[in-house]
Design an enzyme around this catalytic site. Structure first.
Site, PDB file in Angstrom:
ATOM      1  N   ASN A  53       0.837  -1.212   0.000  1.00  0.00           N
ATOM      2  CA  ASN A  53       0.000   0.000   0.000  1.00  0.00           C
ATOM      3  C   ASN A  53       0.864   1.250   0.000  1.00  0.00           C
ATOM      4  O   ASN A  53       0.552   2.226  -0.687  1.00  0.00           O
ATOM      5  CB  ASN A  53      -0.952   0.005   1.201  1.00  0.00           C
ATOM      6  CG  ASN A  53      -2.197  -0.805   0.924  1.00  0.00           C
ATOM      7  OD1 ASN A  53      -3.092  -0.350   0.225  1.00  0.00           O
ATOM      8  ND2 ASN A  53      -2.232  -2.026   1.437  1.00  0.00           N
ATOM      9  N   MET A  81       0.622  -2.588  12.268  1.00  0.00           N
ATOM     10  CA  MET A  81      -0.097  -3.567  13.068  1.00  0.00           C
ATOM     11  C   MET A  81       0.075  -3.321  14.572  1.00  0.00           C
ATOM     12  O   MET A  81       0.517  -4.212  15.314  1.00  0.00           O
ATOM     13  CB  MET A  81       0.344  -4.980  12.688  1.00  0.00           C
ATOM     14  CG  MET A  81       0.183  -5.268  11.203  1.00  0.00           C
ATOM     15  SD  MET A  81      -1.438  -4.838  10.539  1.00  0.00           S
ATOM     16  CE  MET A  81      -2.218  -6.441  10.556  1.00  0.00           C
ATOM     17  N   ILE A 138      -2.701   2.630  18.109  1.00  0.00           N
ATOM     18  CA  ILE A 138      -2.191   3.977  18.362  1.00  0.00           C
ATOM     19  C   ILE A 138      -2.552   4.336  19.812  1.00  0.00           C
ATOM     20  O   ILE A 138      -3.691   4.157  20.245  1.00  0.00           O
ATOM     21  CB  ILE A 138      -2.823   4.982  17.365  1.00  0.00           C
ATOM     22  CG1 ILE A 138      -2.464   4.602  15.922  1.00  0.00           C
ATOM     23  CG2 ILE A 138      -2.396   6.410  17.683  1.00  0.00           C
ATOM     24  CD1 ILE A 138      -1.001   4.685  15.549  1.00  0.00           C
ATOM     25  N   HIS A 164      -8.373  -0.965   6.376  1.00  0.00           N
ATOM     26  CA  HIS A 164      -8.538  -2.312   6.922  1.00  0.00           C
ATOM     27  C   HIS A 164      -9.189  -3.188   5.857  1.00  0.00           C
ATOM     28  O   HIS A 164     -10.140  -2.756   5.189  1.00  0.00           O
ATOM     29  CB  HIS A 164      -9.398  -2.256   8.189  1.00  0.00           C
ATOM     30  CG  HIS A 164      -9.515  -3.592   8.845  1.00  0.00           C
ATOM     31  ND1 HIS A 164      -8.474  -4.176   9.545  1.00  0.00           N
ATOM     32  CD2 HIS A 164     -10.531  -4.484   8.866  1.00  0.00           C
ATOM     33  CE1 HIS A 164      -8.855  -5.365   9.978  1.00  0.00           C
ATOM     34  NE2 HIS A 164     -10.093  -5.575   9.581  1.00  0.00           N
TER      35      HIS A 164
HETATM   36  C1  GAR Z   1      -3.305  -4.398   4.163  1.00  0.00           C
HETATM   37  O1  GAR Z   1      -4.161  -5.351   3.588  1.00  0.00           O
HETATM   38  C2  GAR Z   1      -4.038  -3.588   5.212  1.00  0.00           C
HETATM   39  O2  GAR Z   1      -5.387  -3.384   4.922  1.00  0.00           O
HETATM   40  C3  GAR Z   1      -3.855  -4.445   6.435  1.00  0.00           C
HETATM   41  O3  GAR Z   1      -2.539  -4.896   6.359  1.00  0.00           O
HETATM   42  C4  GAR Z   1      -2.212  -5.075   4.982  1.00  0.00           C
HETATM   43  C5  GAR Z   1      -0.851  -4.490   4.719  1.00  0.00           C
HETATM   44  O4  GAR Z   1      -0.386  -4.840   3.427  1.00  0.00           O
HETATM   45  N1  GAR Z   1      -4.139  -3.725   7.652  1.00  0.00           N
HETATM   46  C6  GAR Z   1      -4.785  -4.238   8.681  1.00  0.00           C
HETATM   47  O5  GAR Z   1      -5.142  -5.398   8.747  1.00  0.00           O
HETATM   48  C7  GAR Z   1      -5.038  -3.244   9.818  1.00  0.00           C
HETATM   49  N2  GAR Z   1      -5.809  -3.852  10.856  1.00  0.00           N
HETATM   50  P1  GAR Z   1       0.846  -4.099   2.788  1.00  0.00           P
HETATM   51  O6  GAR Z   1       1.970  -4.090   3.849  1.00  0.00           O
HETATM   52  O7  GAR Z   1       1.221  -4.927   1.596  1.00  0.00           O
HETATM   53  O8  GAR Z   1       0.419  -2.699   2.420  1.00  0.00           O
END
Ligand code: GAR
Length: 195
Positions: free
Chosen positions: A14, A90, A93, A109
């Protein structure tokens, strides 16, 4: 020019999607800092590739959460950050950061909240047999994946989908929509200019 920070803990797909879109569209904004709580994470390499400074820290080397959040705030101020974008950060905050940047922290999320908060949201949805899955962008409060919802996008699951295909489709959705929501929150128009 608006400046924002991205917080991430792992892969950083992301993070890369946001930076790539910002550059392609020549936004009147920049990612002035990556904050990462895992010094070995892949996202740090991605930041180096884009010449974006990172603040990588080891939470255990601080006395408590308030102490490492004070160190983060110092970095955010040094880099003139106006908005904090959590992208796979992860960690909850804490009060220190919320008091300093309350209302200016957003998260993505991989579920249609309030369904399936927490870790492995896509796996949770898959095992529940949902027919509609999706993503949520929301303001961050003290809870886990709670806080006012800003945007949601959904996909339909069909009988050919596997956990892997759903994960791929969810990531694609995130990479498309998170930059669009960020651009709007920064007050930029479709072309990435000041609206
Ligand atoms: C993403 O899918 C995001 O939505 C999730 O972690 C992933 C990170 O992927 N976040 C959560 O689950 C927050 N509770 P990335 O490191 O490839 O961007």
């Amino acid at each position: 020019m608006k400046k924002f920070a991205v917080f991430a803990s792992g892969n950083g797909s992301n993070f890369e999607a946001i930076v790539t879109r910002l550059k392609e569209e020549n936004w009147d904004a920049s990612v002035s800092l990556l904050v990462c709580d895992k010094p070995q994470a892949k996202v740090i390499e991605r930041a180096e590739t884009f010449h974006i400074p990172s603040f990588a820290f080891e939470p255990k080397s601080y006395e408590n959460k308030a102490a490492f959040e004070r160190a983060i705030i110092e970095q955010l101020r040094l880099h003139d950050v106006e908005l904090i974008v959590l992208a796979g950060y992860m960690r909850l905050i804490g009060d220190t950061l919320l008091q300093a940047y309350g209302g200016k922290i957003i998260n993505i999320h991989p579920s249609l909240l309030p369904a399936f908060p927490g870790i492995d949201a896509v796996g949770q949805a898959y095992r529940a047999g949902v027919k509609v899955a999706g993503i949520t962008v929301h303001y961050v409060d003290e809870g886990m994946d709670t806080g006012p919802i800003i945007a949601q996008k959904a996909i339909e699951i069909d009988e050919h989908d596997t956990l892997e295909t759903i994960e791929q489709r969810i990531h694609k959705l995130e990479h498309k929509w998170y930059p669009i929501v960020i651009k709007q929150l920064l007050g930029l128009n479709n072309r990435g200019e000041k609206a």
